[in-house]
Motif scaffolding. Sequence first.
Motif: not given
Length: 160
Positions: A94, A97, A138-141, A143-145, A147-148, A151
Motif C-alpha cells: 500500500f 501518503q 481486487d487489489k486496486k479496490k 488500495i483505493k478503499d 487510501a480514501n 488514511e
Amino acid sequence: MTLLLISVLLALTWAAITGTFSLGNLLLGFVIGGMSLWVIRLQVGQSQLLQKIPKIISLAALFIYELVLSAFKVLLLVLSPGMHKRLQPAIIAFPLQAKSDAEITLLANLITLTPGTLSVDVSPDRTMLYVHALEMPDKKKMIKDIANGFEAKIIEVFQP
C-alpha cells in the motif's frame, strides 16, 4: 474551560468503556483523562483540539463501521461451505501518503484491528505499508478503499 469539558467527556468515555458509572470510576476516568491531556498539551494546542474533535469522531465512526462490516464478512466466509475455495489471501504493498510515525502507526493499527486484514511491515523508506488480507478479489479496490478511508481520515486528524 475547554480542557475541563474534554476531561469530563474522557471520564464519561472511560466509564462507558469499563461499564461502571460509579463515582470512583468516573473520578478515575477524569484523572486519567486529565493526565492524558497534560501529556499531549504541547503537541495539541487547546484551540486545535476543539477543531479536531469532529475529525476524530469521524475517524472513530469509520473504524467502527469497518470493524462491524469486516467482522460480518469474515463470519460469512468462515461459516460458508467450501471456505477454502473462497479464500483469496494476498499481501499488497500500500503506497503511503501518511508521513509521520504517528500517522503510519495509527493506520497500521486500524488495519490490523479490522478483521480479515493485518499490517505486516513498513518499507525502510516509509513509502509502503504491506498489508495481508484474508480475502482480496481486487487489489486496486482495496488500495483505493484504504487510501480514501482510514488514511485520508488520519491525515485530516493529524494535519495542523
